[in-house]
Design an enzyme around this catalytic site. Structure first.
Site, PDB file in Angstrom:
ATOM      1  N   MET A  58       0.846  -1.179   0.000  1.00  0.00           N
ATOM      2  CA  MET A  58       0.000   0.000   0.000  1.00  0.00           C
ATOM      3  C   MET A  58       0.890   1.240   0.000  1.00  0.00           C
ATOM      4  SD  MET A  58      -3.018  -1.112   2.633  1.00  0.00           S
ATOM      5  CE  MET A  58      -4.078   0.217   2.067  1.00  0.00           C
TER       6      MET A  58
ATOM      7  N   GLN B 124       6.251  -4.656  -7.012  1.00  0.00           N
ATOM      8  CA  GLN B 124       4.970  -4.536  -7.707  1.00  0.00           C
ATOM      9  C   GLN B 124       5.046  -3.386  -8.709  1.00  0.00           C
ATOM     10  OE1 GLN B 124       1.174  -2.744  -6.047  1.00  0.00           O
ATOM     11  NE2 GLN B 124       0.616  -4.912  -5.924  1.00  0.00           N
TER      12      GLN B 124
ATOM     13  N   CYS C 261      -5.351  -0.536  -7.614  1.00  0.00           N
ATOM     14  CA  CYS C 261      -5.273   0.751  -6.922  1.00  0.00           C
ATOM     15  C   CYS C 261      -6.465   1.635  -7.281  1.00  0.00           C
ATOM     16  CB  CYS C 261      -3.966   1.464  -7.272  1.00  0.00           C
ATOM     17  SG  CYS C 261      -3.794   3.057  -6.438  1.00  0.00           S
TER      18      CYS C 261
ATOM     19  N   LYS D  43      -2.729  -8.410  -8.888  1.00  0.00           N
ATOM     20  CA  LYS D  43      -3.751  -8.039  -7.910  1.00  0.00           C
ATOM     21  C   LYS D  43      -4.835  -7.234  -8.613  1.00  0.00           C
ATOM     22  CE  LYS D  43      -4.722  -5.894  -3.466  1.00  0.00           C
ATOM     23  NZ  LYS D  43      -4.239  -5.068  -2.333  1.00  0.00           N
TER      24      LYS D  43
ATOM     25  N   GLY E 134      -3.442  -6.104   4.618  1.00  0.00           N
ATOM     26  CA  GLY E 134      -2.976  -4.753   4.371  1.00  0.00           C
ATOM     27  C   GLY E 134      -3.020  -3.937   5.642  1.00  0.00           C
TER      28      GLY E 134
END
Length: 316
Positions: A1, A61, A91, A132, A216
């Site tokens: 994150m 990532q 995102c 993801k 997360g």
């Protein structure tokens, strides 16, 4: 994150035990090949075998929509020793979506396939490529198509955040919908989203049918969460720091001192106080004492003042 689970917290939280793998904050790819120096700013663990201090693997990532450029940067990460490449199609940030990255790509499964296929072709076969996603952009009508596109492109695993971009981070998470995604593909599916405690984890597993969870904000608010989940599922987690399952505020003290030691030596001075406040802000969700600590240091900005406060106020 982004802006939260950076290398400092990855270092500290993996010392607790129970975490199998970390994924870095996203590296935003536009139309350039990033330098190794730039890659190391986000994933400094690449200079140390791509592992945290506790030995947990870290996968970089990538986020972007330019398939050839994503592939070129993935190849560079592979050359730097990355154990795997993760691709961000989840995102929800407006600035990211406005520039064609993250969850906005879930509106076009064909683009997802193109990006994953390009990255898969660019890195050696022994390096997995994972992705993801969220359940969708405005709704979840394309969720299964997106998952199939990721699998067809070569994704070896798919993490599903169980909300759409439009739903953001608002409760609830729709873990049962992840079961539909899981049924649509052959590769492993990991459930993510709104997992704050053991009960949430058990419900996410039961409703999604997944055997693996991605944590997360929950593990930031409750550092021993992964250990507690594994204990509840009958798997004894390893730890180099503490033998118990959940951690009291007193147990957390040495970890916070370690956090400050890393933050105060590896972050810019202007970032240091803010990072402590940011972590305390999330710790308030589980620890009432964190509210007191947050109020005490709210106005502190100088690292020397934060250092003095931690030495006096945080139990060791």
């Amino acid at each position: 994150m982004e802006g939260l689970l950076d290398f400092v917290l990855r270092d500290i939280l993996t010392r607790v035990g129970g975490v199998e793998k970390c994924v870095s904050e996203f590296i935003r790819i536009t139309h350039t090949l990033m330098s190794e120096k730039a890659m190391l700013r986000t994933v400094p663990e690449l200079a140390f075998g791509a592992r945290t201090y506790a030995g947990v693997p870290v996968w970089p990532q990538l986020l972007g929509s330019d398939a050839p450029c994503m592939a070129e940067n993935a190849a560079r990460l592979a050359e730097m020793g990355s154990p795997g490449i993760d691709l961000n199609f989840g995102c929800p940030a407006k600035v990211v979506n406005r520039h064609g990255g993250g969850a906005t790509l879930l509106q076009d499964p064909e683009i997802l396939h193109t990006i994953v296929a390009a990255v898969r072709a660019a890195v050696p076969g022994h390096i997995p490529v994972t992705a993801k996603m969220r359940l969708g952009y405005n709704d979840d009508s394309l969720a299964l198509d997106c998952a199939r596109a990721l699998e067809a492109g070569g994704a070896a695993e798919i993490v599903v955040h169980a909300r759409t971009k439009a739903q953001g981070y608002r409760p609830p998470a729709y873990w049962d919908r992840v079961a539909d995604v899981r049924g649509a593909v052959q590769v492993p599916v990991v459930v993510n989203g709104e997992i704050w405690n053991v009960q949430d984890a058990q419900a996410a597993v039961a409703q999604s049918g997944c055997s693996t969870l991605m944590l997360g904000r929950g593990i930031v608010a409750r550092p021993a969460l992964a250990r507690s989940i594994l204990a509840a599922m009958g798997t004894a987690p390893g730890s180099i720091a503490h033998p118990g399952e959940d951690w009291s505020w007193q147990d957390l003290g040495p970890l916070m001192h370690a956090f400050w030691q890393v933050a105060s030596t590896r972050l810019e001075q202007k970032q240091q106080a803010g990072r402590v406040k940011q972590w305390l802000n999330l710790l308030r969700r589980h620890y009432p004492q964190a509210q007191i600590a947050f109020d005490e240091m709210r106005t502190l900005t100088r690292p020397s003042d934060v250092d003095a406060w931690i030495r006096i106020s945080i139990p060791v």
